[in-house]
Design a protein around this motif. Structure first.
Motif, PDB file in Angstrom:
ATOM      1  N   ALA A  15       0.831  -1.204   0.000  1.00 33.96           N
ATOM      2  CA  ALA A  15       0.000   0.000   0.000  1.00 33.96           C
ATOM      3  C   ALA A  15       0.868   1.257   0.000  1.00 33.96           C
ATOM      4  O   ALA A  15       0.619   2.206  -0.751  1.00 33.96           O
ATOM      5  CB  ALA A  15      -0.936  -0.009   1.205  1.00 33.96           C
ATOM      6  N   LEU A  16       1.899   1.259   0.832  1.00 34.49           N
ATOM      7  CA  LEU A  16       2.795   2.422   0.883  1.00 34.49           C
ATOM      8  C   LEU A  16       3.571   2.582  -0.421  1.00 34.49           C
ATOM      9  O   LEU A  16       3.746   3.694  -0.936  1.00 34.49           O
ATOM     10  CB  LEU A  16       3.754   2.268   2.061  1.00 34.49           C
ATOM     11  N   LEU A  17       4.023   1.461  -0.980  1.00 34.65           N
ATOM     12  CA  LEU A  17       4.755   1.509  -2.243  1.00 34.65           C
ATOM     13  C   LEU A  17       3.896   2.105  -3.355  1.00 34.65           C
ATOM     14  O   LEU A  17       4.323   2.995  -4.093  1.00 34.65           O
ATOM     15  CB  LEU A  17       5.189   0.103  -2.646  1.00 34.65           C
ATOM     16  N   LEU A  18       2.682   1.594  -3.477  1.00 36.35           N
ATOM     17  CA  LEU A  18       1.812   2.043  -4.560  1.00 36.35           C
ATOM     18  C   LEU A  18       1.356   3.480  -4.361  1.00 36.35           C
ATOM     19  O   LEU A  18       1.157   4.208  -5.333  1.00 36.35           O
ATOM     20  CB  LEU A  18       0.603   1.108  -4.671  1.00 36.35           C
ATOM     21  N   MET A  19       1.199   3.889  -3.118  1.00 35.27           N
ATOM     22  CA  MET A  19       0.831   5.273  -2.868  1.00 35.27           C
ATOM     23  C   MET A  19       1.948   6.195  -3.331  1.00 35.27           C
ATOM     24  O   MET A  19       1.709   7.213  -3.996  1.00 35.27           O
ATOM     25  CB  MET A  19       0.535   5.475  -1.380  1.00 35.27           C
ATOM     26  N   GLY A  20       3.189   5.829  -2.990  1.00 39.24           N
ATOM     27  CA  GLY A  20       4.322   6.627  -3.438  1.00 39.24           C
ATOM     28  C   GLY A  20       4.473   6.607  -4.949  1.00 39.24           C
ATOM     29  O   GLY A  20       4.753   7.633  -5.574  1.00 39.24           O
ATOM     30  N   ASN A  21       4.242   5.448  -5.561  1.00 37.97           N
ATOM     31  CA  ASN A  21       4.365   5.345  -7.006  1.00 37.97           C
ATOM     32  C   ASN A  21       3.237   6.091  -7.718  1.00 37.97           C
ATOM     33  O   ASN A  21       3.450   6.693  -8.770  1.00 37.97           O
ATOM     34  CB  ASN A  21       4.366   3.871  -7.422  1.00 37.97           C
TER      35      ASN A  21
END
Length: 422
Positions: A15-21
């Protein structure tokens, strides 16, 4: 909920990765336009991400075999977090292409590690539930990341810092997880000629999605900014990209259920025609309808985004169980090829016309797909009901980022080896 407990930390990481991406994906084209980069330079920027992403997916197995899941994850997080910050320090287009390619490479490895971990922790009883939640998280946090454009000025440093922070934080849940690391990832052989022989429509559909939607992800932010009031381009980009993703999420299941009940090729044709209609409306009438860009953008998401899963499901219907990982890897490569070529082609057309040409390009790609699929319908009978897999498995595979989740797919009898089919 008990099925999700062993993988909760991994889901938080993704979730954090995709939010940043998601934030980076919307921020970079907008910042590039502010820095007076040309449409072609912005198109190459989008292509660079998908080139790096494809290379990362195809090479992740070797890295994990050599260093292990956690070490590879930590290294990729550090590099991806760093590149997000360097974008704000250097505005040279060629440097941005290298950075964006590096980001794509890192994210492919990160997602591959997470998906292999999820796949190993899932059982035959809860695999569908786990990856369905994973797909929902993908769509939800991607939208949230794009809406984060509203938090600051794209011309300033803070939004780049936020993207970097989100990526960095994603390492914490996985690093502190007490779950045992999964078995080493195995590389899969890829044979695109064989893939096409399995299902010409499936292969063509995924390639077309790469050409069309790869262009969309790369250039839609500057399209939306160009349609906005001068005072609010960032808000226009955030809202436009979000409504398209929401439309794509809404369209997946009803279209998918329909494809489970009839010839998937006909559903693909109808869905592509819907995407064509949305693109035509964007070109011809969006300016005459209040909030028309957002309305027709939503409908493009409804029809344009499910095509990948439909094509994947159709390919799965013709794949033997023993070849499912190979097929998933090949489809990933086809999508990547399309997503590298598409933004460059669309940006060249835009440079000679205007930003509306983005949807002209998308319209042209979808039209060719419809014509090709109509031709193939006349060449081969539809798959029998008993040999047709479920759209849900294909949706999960199409929304994820690597072939690692292939074991969650259908186990159906395919066509005879070497026989061209659709």
């Amino acid at each position: 909920m008990s099925a999700l407990a062993p993988v909760a930390a991994l889901l938080v990481s993704v979730a954090l990765l995709l939010m940043g991406n998601g934030l980076q994906g919307a921020l970079l084209p907008l910042r590039a336009e502010i820095d007076a980069q040309t449409a072609i330079e912005i198109g190459i920027l989008g292509s660079s991400y998908f080139l790096g992403f494809g290379i990362g997916c195809l090479s992740a197995a070797r890295f994990v075999q050599r260093a292990g899941h956690i070490r590879v994850f930590a290294a990729a997080v550090a590099l991806a977090s760093t590149t997000a910050l360097v974008h704000a320090l250097i505005s040279e287009p060629a440097i941005w292409w290298l950075l964006r390619g590096t980001t794509g490479f890192c994210f492919a490895i990160l997602y591959t590690v997470i998906e292999s971990w999820l796949n190993e922790k899932a059982t035959s009883e809860n695999r569908g539930a786990i990856f369905s939640v994973y797909t929902v998280i993908n769509l939800t946090v991607l939208t949230l990341g794009q809406l984060m454009l509203l938090l600051g000025d794209p011309a300033q440093f803070p939004l780049f810092a936020v993207a970097s922070i989100l990526v960095s934080l994603s390492a914490i849940p996985l690093a502190l997880s007490t779950s045992e690391a999964p078995a080493p990832i195995q590389s899969a052989k890829i044979n695109l000629k064989k893939l096409y022989r399995q299902s010409p429509v499936g292969a063509a559909g995924v390639l077309a999605v790469g050409l069309a939607n790869g262009s969309f992800w790369a250039l839609a932010p500057i399209f939306a900014a160009g349609r906005a009031d001068a005072a609010s381009p960032a808000a226009a980009v955030a809202i436009f990209m979000s409504v398209v993703v929401v439309g794509g999420a809404i369209g997946q299941w009803p279209i998918g259920l329909l494809s489970d009940r009839m010839d998937r090729r006909r559903v693909l044709i109808m869905t592509a025609l819907g995407a064509i209609a949305a693109a035509l409306c964007m070109l011809l009438v969006a300016d005459r309808v209040p909030h028309g860009v957002f309305i027709f953008g939503f409908f493009y998401g409804v029809f344009g985004f499910p095509i990948n899963a439909i094509a994947t499901a159709h390919m799965n219907d013709h794949t033997e169980p023993s070849g499912f990982v190979e097929t998933a890897s090949g489809l990933l490569l086809l999508y990547g090829i399309g997503a590298v070529i598409g933004p460059i082609m669309a940006s060249i057309i835009i440079s000679f016309t205007n930003l509306d040409a983005l949807f002209g390009w998308i319209l042209a790609v979808q039209t060719v797909l419809v014509l090709f699929t109509l031709y193939r319908v006349t060449r081969r009978e539809a798959v029998a009901d008993e040999d047709q897999g479920s759209f849900a498995s294909a949706l999960i595979a199409a929304q994820t980022t690597s072939p690692i989740t292939a074991s969650s797919g259908p186990r159906r009898r395919g066509t005879e080896t070497g026989a061209p089919s659709d």
